[in-house]
Design a protein around this motif. Structure first.
Motif, short mmCIF file in Angstrom:
data_model
loop_
_atom_site.label_atom_id
_atom_site.label_comp_id
_atom_site.label_asym_id
_atom_site.label_seq_id
_atom_site.Cartn_x
_atom_site.Cartn_y
_atom_site.Cartn_z
N UNK A 288 24.05 0.13 4.82
CA UNK A 288 23.33 1.29 5.33
C UNK A 288 22.02 0.88 5.99
N UNK A 289 21.78 1.45 7.17
CA UNK A 289 20.57 1.14 7.92
C UNK A 289 20.72 0.02 8.92
N UNK A 290 21.90 -0.65 8.96
CA UNK A 290 22.13 -1.71 9.95
C UNK A 290 22.33 -1.12 11.34
N UNK A 291 22.02 -1.92 12.36
CA UNK A 291 22.29 -1.56 13.75
C UNK A 291 22.94 -2.74 14.46
N UNK A 292 23.79 -2.42 15.44
CA UNK A 292 24.39 -3.47 16.27
C UNK A 292 24.39 -2.99 17.72
N UNK A 293 23.87 -3.83 18.61
CA UNK A 293 23.86 -3.56 20.04
C UNK A 293 24.80 -4.55 20.70
N UNK A 294 25.77 -4.04 21.49
CA UNK A 294 26.71 -4.95 22.14
C UNK A 294 26.69 -4.74 23.65
N UNK A 295 26.98 -5.82 24.36
CA UNK A 295 27.21 -5.76 25.80
C UNK A 295 28.65 -5.30 25.98
N UNK A 296 28.84 -4.12 26.58
CA UNK A 296 30.16 -3.51 26.65
C UNK A 296 31.08 -4.14 27.68
N UNK A 297 30.59 -5.07 28.47
CA UNK A 297 31.43 -5.81 29.40
C UNK A 297 31.88 -7.12 28.77
N UNK A 298 30.95 -7.84 28.18
CA UNK A 298 31.26 -9.16 27.63
C UNK A 298 31.98 -9.11 26.30
N UNK A 299 31.89 -7.97 25.61
CA UNK A 299 32.39 -7.87 24.23
C UNK A 299 33.21 -6.58 24.05
N UNK A 300 34.36 -6.71 23.41
CA UNK A 300 35.13 -5.56 22.98
C UNK A 300 34.86 -5.27 21.51
N UNK A 301 35.24 -4.08 21.06
CA UNK A 301 35.00 -3.72 19.66
C UNK A 301 36.17 -2.87 19.15
N UNK A 302 36.22 -2.68 17.83
CA UNK A 302 37.26 -1.88 17.20
C UNK A 302 36.79 -1.38 15.84
N UNK A 303 37.74 -1.18 14.92
CA UNK A 303 37.39 -0.74 13.56
C UNK A 303 38.48 -1.17 12.59
N UNK A 304 38.04 -1.69 11.45
CA UNK A 304 38.97 -2.04 10.38
C UNK A 304 39.16 -0.83 9.45
N UNK A 305 40.30 -0.76 8.74
CA UNK A 305 40.51 0.32 7.77
C UNK A 305 39.43 0.30 6.68
N UNK A 306 39.25 1.46 6.02
CA UNK A 306 38.21 1.53 5.00
C UNK A 306 38.57 2.55 3.93
N UNK A 307 37.83 2.45 2.82
CA UNK A 307 37.95 3.42 1.74
C UNK A 307 36.56 4.02 1.47
N UNK A 308 36.56 5.26 1.04
CA UNK A 308 35.30 5.93 0.77
C UNK A 308 34.69 6.47 2.05
N UNK A 309 33.72 7.35 1.94
CA UNK A 309 33.09 7.92 3.14
C UNK A 309 32.40 6.84 3.98
N UNK A 310 32.53 6.97 5.28
CA UNK A 310 31.91 6.03 6.22
C UNK A 310 31.34 6.84 7.39
N UNK A 311 30.10 6.57 7.75
CA UNK A 311 29.49 7.27 8.88
C UNK A 311 28.73 6.25 9.72
N UNK A 312 29.36 5.85 10.80
CA UNK A 312 28.75 4.94 11.76
C UNK A 312 28.61 5.72 13.07
N UNK A 313 27.38 5.79 13.58
CA UNK A 313 27.09 6.54 14.78
C UNK A 313 27.02 5.60 15.97
N UNK A 314 27.23 6.16 17.17
CA UNK A 314 27.24 5.33 18.38
C UNK A 314 26.54 6.06 19.51
#
Length: 318
Positions: A288-314
């Motif tokens: 909680x409280x982490x941030x990640x900034x990515x270059x949307x051309x040089x880097x792709x992204x996705x999401x792994x499965x999870x358990x429990x509530x998760x709230x990641x904003x973009x």
């Protein structure tokens, strides 16, 4: 900034002790204010993670203004998201797919003529298990594909969307373009050179071509840059693809993709693209409280499965 220690590419992680500031949101703001050229640093690193600053939701607005001062609305987006109204302008939930599913690697809005250059992720609530945001170097993803697949994709791809008028599969055109005004939608699409047609039932069909790869002018790197595996029925899994095929013709599915000349993309190519992108990815686990900034051309992204509530904003910007 701290360098990755792994021989394989991974995001650059910055902790308070690396930056010589307090482990607080104020410390992060102090650090960001001291970075001379954040754009150049992001191009070099491709992805930057700020960990251990424990940024609270009521502090996020001050931090995001240093990272993405001009934020885009998520117009023409195909993922289900909710706009967050109490934490800053043009901030959204990350893709709202069921937690048991993996979201394959992709560059945000790479199917659109206008796509963001930066994405910022913020972990408001970390899940109890799993839920990493994997990131992949687009050059590594491209190199991981068989030459046969790379050659087949060289001419680019063509995307098709069928956006209903409020009732149907997938997203409505009102949700997709964040407006109920058809004229506004038409202006937007004409500016992107997309082909579109309003249909008798009130739905909207949109078609446009895009590249399979792009060469980044800043670095000279050629990177994989399309969302064919997410738009193709084969990327949904056998059972889901069969169920959709029983209900809808391919041309009437909420979204579909072919090679730019209209030739169907073989299912095995799509599966290879999806699986090798995930295999090349590096997981960014959240606190909680982490941030990640990515270059949307040089880097792709996705999401792994999870358990429990998760709230990641973009949030995103040009």
């Amino acid at each position: 900034m701290a360098e990755p220690t792994d021989q394989r590419w991974s995001p650059t992680v910055i902790r308070p002790e690396d930056a010589g500031v307090a482990p607080t949101a104020a410390g992060l703001v102090e650090h960001l204010a001291s970075v001379g050229d954040l754009g150049a640093e992001l191009t070099r690193a491709k992805a930057l993670v700020w960990r251990g600053f424990s940024v609270r939701p009521d502090e996020f607005d001050a931090v995001i203004d240093h990272l993405l001062p001009e934020r885009w609305a998520y117009r023409h987006g195909n993922s289900p998201r909710t706009k967050v109204g109490d934490i800053g302008a043009n901030v959204y939930t990350s893709t709202e797919y069921p937690p048991e599913y993996t979201i394959s690697m992709h560059n945000e809005l790479s199917y659109a003529a206008r796509y963001p250059s930066r994405l910022l992720f913020y972990c408001q609530q970390a899940p109890s298990g799993g839920g990493a945001t994997p990131v992949v170097d687009g050059a590594r993803w491209l190199a991981a594909l068989d030459e046969e697949v790379r050659a087949a994709y060289r001419g680019g791809v063509r995307y098709r969307q069928n956006l209903h008028d409020g009732h149907g599969f997938g997203k409505s055109w009102q949700e997709t373009f964040e407006t109920a005004n058809k004229a506004d939608v038409e202006v937007f699409l004409k500016e992107t050179s997309a082909e579109f047609e309003w249909r008798a039932d009130g739905s909207l069909r949109v078609e446009q071509s895009g590249p399979s790869t792009v060469v980044d002018p800043r670095t000279g790197a050629e990177v994989w840059f399309n969302q064919s595996d997410q738009w193709h029925a084969a990327g949904l899994g056998d059972e889901t693809a069969r169920a959709l095929a029983e209900i809808l013709a391919e041309e009437d599915m909420p979204q579909s993709v072919a090679f730019a000349d209209g030739t169907p993309i073989p299912a095995e190519y799509v599966v290879q693209v999806r699986d090798r992108g995930l295999a090349e990815a590096v997981d960014n686990d959240w606190s909680e409280g982490d941030l990640m900034l990515i270059d949307n051309v040089l880097v792709g992204h996705g999401r792994r499965p999870f358990t429990g509530p998760r709230r990641v904003l973009v949030a995103m910007s040009g």
